[in-house]
Write a protein that holds these residues in place. Structure first.
Motif, mmCIF file in Angstrom:
data_model
loop_
_atom_site.group_PDB
_atom_site.id
_atom_site.type_symbol
_atom_site.label_atom_id
_atom_site.label_comp_id
_atom_site.label_asym_id
_atom_site.label_seq_id
_atom_site.Cartn_x
_atom_site.Cartn_y
_atom_site.Cartn_z
ATOM 1 N N GLU A 157 0.834 -1.213 0.000
ATOM 2 C CA GLU A 157 0.000 0.000 0.000
ATOM 3 C C GLU A 157 0.865 1.259 0.000
ATOM 4 O O GLU A 157 0.558 2.232 -0.684
ATOM 5 C CB GLU A 157 -0.914 0.007 1.232
ATOM 6 N N VAL A 210 -6.253 3.545 2.779
ATOM 7 C CA VAL A 210 -7.069 2.502 3.414
ATOM 8 C C VAL A 210 -8.207 3.190 4.163
ATOM 9 O O VAL A 210 -7.970 4.148 4.902
ATOM 10 C CB VAL A 210 -6.218 1.661 4.391
ATOM 11 N N GLU A 225 -8.958 0.200 8.826
ATOM 12 C CA GLU A 225 -7.827 0.371 9.752
ATOM 13 C C GLU A 225 -8.217 -0.087 11.158
ATOM 14 O O GLU A 225 -7.447 -0.757 11.837
ATOM 15 C CB GLU A 225 -7.384 1.836 9.797
ATOM 16 N N TYR A 232 -6.095 -9.838 5.530
ATOM 17 C CA TYR A 232 -5.929 -8.478 5.012
ATOM 18 C C TYR A 232 -5.715 -8.514 3.504
ATOM 19 O O TYR A 232 -5.075 -9.410 2.978
ATOM 20 C CB TYR A 232 -4.741 -7.786 5.694
ATOM 21 N N GLY A 288 -5.551 -2.471 0.514
ATOM 22 C CA GLY A 288 -6.600 -1.461 0.611
ATOM 23 C C GLY A 288 -7.709 -1.811 1.562
ATOM 24 O O GLY A 288 -8.761 -1.193 1.514
ATOM 25 N N GLY A 289 -7.536 -2.783 2.430
ATOM 26 C CA GLY A 289 -8.584 -3.092 3.397
ATOM 27 C C GLY A 289 -8.485 -4.498 3.919
ATOM 28 O O GLY A 289 -7.396 -5.044 4.056
ATOM 29 N N SER A 345 -10.991 -0.422 0.266
ATOM 30 C CA SER A 345 -10.974 0.777 -0.567
ATOM 31 C C SER A 345 -11.555 0.479 -1.952
ATOM 32 O O SER A 345 -11.239 -0.549 -2.552
ATOM 33 C CB SER A 345 -9.532 1.255 -0.691
#
Lengths: 387, 188
Positions: A104, A111, A116, A175, A178-179, A306
């Motif tokens: 990232e 994110v 997060e 994970y 982006g998220g 994201s």
């Protein structure tokens, strides 16, 4: 044995030859491991002992080397994700985070706030899980059998909670760039709150049962004292470093994600011995609970991944380093990209490796039974060392 | 000297008693473990669990998967454990007799003039080698047709690795038949 034609010394492996016995007849060379109950995996330590005292010690690595770093070079960015759950099976989500965070950062991907917070909650739950297993296994090494059963009873609850969102119980692959792969639901939040309320009295029980126990105190107090100089020399991190009174935590020194918005302490102990490291880990469980409770209250609504998150990332050329605080110390991923869909180089910095490197220095002059205690207090995960 | 020894003994006895108290308390608590072959975990506790993947049928026909044969799952799989084979088959169309004025034109030319045939994709085989699967879920998340999902098969055990090479089309057929049977019994 000596091969005359090739001129090679073929007796034993590199380490055995390197570790030549001294001329003295009083000493004994002893192999601790690769299959030894206190090495938790396949770690071999060669010891030279005089009676019960250790004169020299040398860890031998590489018994479960799986080419994790090389695999990073031959797999696409997204295909390397499941590997991260297997480098360190106890705190898998921290490794997930380190790799995902590196990609990232390289791509400049934002994110979402909710993602997060989900990451913080799940990563801290995983940290509690890792510390609980260490607690049980360490006491098992020291001769107490029951604590590991209590630890597993608590671990089971966390594993059920994490299974609900991540689908796995141990080697998570949760994970995504982006998220996270799945949003958390109300039942997850409710169960996590229940767990936080449940663990607090349990920790008090652990203190009564184990921490205050006179037998444990005798096995950990003033054993394995590590000076600051040694820690700095070998790059030790995590509870091992904090157990010697140095307040270093990546979550505070180099804040990533939303840790800067959360209020928590960095526990340290000034005694520098195995007991210090033990107490730091037990306090860290409490701090993790504090973080989880705060994060559950602060978690905002929104997307869990994201919308700009690529399915097949192709980061631009460049090099990036991203570090997170794992249960054992600083976990770092150094990623080099040449602009293609495959990483050019993935370097994994594992904390256990640095922590184990100190062992020859700390073990010198201690009793063999204390070496077991010291090895356990370093909280080693062998797959992470060998990678 | 004697004082410290006595204190040590006293401390030892106290911590022993505390330990015994906690053990006795836990002794009276109910059993937490599930005795596996006789009892199994409740299905609601398996929410979100990733078993091996399976195919999702079309809503109108439970025997046919939603799969469009794009092969994205096969490409993205880190362990290369998915094998998809599909073929395009032309749909049958009505044969019209050529127009009176075109009867003498060569056959090739009429084919070229005719509109392109409609084709549909048929999945010939969909095989999963579960031995290498690491359950990362990338295939399920990347399937454009939503044709893959995780099964709830958790009690898998065998002596042979062959038993973990699944033919997912056959599995879908079995599931569909079971569903039909259930519906029949329901209507009775």
């Amino acid at each position: 044995m000596f091969d005359l034609e090739l001129g090679l010394d073929l007796s034993g492996d590199f380490y055995t030859r390197h570790f030549q016995p001294t001329p003295s007849e009083d000493t004994l060379i002893l192999n601790m491991g690769p299959q030894h109950p206190s090495t938790h995996g396949v770690l071999r330590v060669i010891l030279e002992i005089d009676g019960e005292y250790i004169l020299r010690a040398e860890p031998v690595l590489g018994y479960i080397h799986r080419m994790q770093e090389k695999m990073g070079e031959v797999k696409r960015y997204e295909q390397y994700l499941p590997n991260m759950g297997r480098v360190d099976y106890l705190h898998a989500l921290a490794w997930n985070w380190a790799y995902v965070g590196a990609v990232e950062r390289l791509m400049g991907l934002e994110v979402p706030k909710r993602a997060e917070y989900i990451r913080v909650i799940t990563c801290e739950l995983n940290r509690i899980n890792s510390h609980l297993l260490w607690w049980g296994a360490y006491l098992l090494d020291l001769g107490a059998f029951t604590p590991i059963m209590y630890a597993f009873q608590d671990r089971e609850i966390v594993m059920d909670i994490l299974q609900r969102v991540s689908g796995s119980r141990l080697t998570y692959c949760y994970y995504r760039f982006g998220g996270v792969s799945q949003d958390i639901d109300d039942i997850f939040i409710e169960k996590t709150k229940e767990f936080c309320a449940y663990l607090k009295p349990r920790l008090k029980m652990y203190k009564d049962l184990v921490t205050d126990n006179i037998i444990l105190r005798k096995r950990v107090e003033d054993i394995g004292i590590i000076e600051e100089e040694t820690l700095r020399k070998y790059g030790a991190t995590g509870p091992v470093l904090r157990g010697s009174g140095i307040k270093y935590d990546v979550r505070r020194k180099e804040p990533y994600s939303v840790y800067s918005e959360l209020d928590f302490e960095i526990p340290t102990a000034s005694s520098k011995d195995a007991l210090g490291r033990y107490l730091v880990r037990m306090q860290e469980i409490e701090e993790s609970l504090k973080i989880i409770e705060q994060a559950l209250e602060k978690i905002p609504p929104g997307p869990h991944i994201s919308p700009q998150a690529p399915r097949r990332p192709k980061p631009p050329r460049g090099e990036v380093y991203f570090a997170v605080e794992g249960a054992r110390g600083e976990i770092g991923v150094n990623l080099v990209s040449d602009g293609s869909a495959y990483p050019y180089r993935v370097k994994l910095r594992s904390p256990s490796f640095s922590n184990l490197s100190m062992f020859p220095e700390i073990a010198k002059g201690t009793l063999l039974a204390d070496a077991v205690s010291i090895l356990g207090s370093l909280d080693l995960v062998i797959p992470e060392i060998d990678r | 000297m004697i004082g410290s020894k006595l204190k040590e003994t006293f401390d030892g006895v106290v911590s022993l008693l505390i330990g015994l108290k906690i053990t006795f308390k836990n002794f009276l608590k109910p059993n937490l473990t599930v005795h596996y072959p006789r009892k199994t975990v409740k299905p609601e506790e398996l929410t979100g669990y990733r078993g091996h993947i399976e195919l999702v049928p079309k809503p109108e026909n439970p025997f046919v998967p939603r799969c469009i044969g794009c092969g994205l799952c096969r490409d993205i799989c880190p362990s290369g454990c998915i094998e998809v084979r599909s073929k395009r088959i032309a749909e049958e169309k009505e044969i019209h007799t050529p127009h009176f004025g075109l009867q003498d034109t060569p056959l090739d030319l009429t084919r070229k003039v005719a509109p392109p045939q409609k084709t549909k994709i048929e999945i010939v085989s969909f095989e999963l080698n579960y031995n290498y699967c690491s359950l990362c879920g990338l295939c399920v998340q990347n399937c454009p047709a939503g044709s893959l999902r995780f099964s709830k098969d958790i009690y898998l055990a065998s002596f042979s690795s062959r038993d973990f090479e699944f033919d997912l089309l056959k599995r879908l057929e079995k599931q569909a038949q079971a569903r039909l049977k259930e519906e029949e019994e329901w209507t009775k």
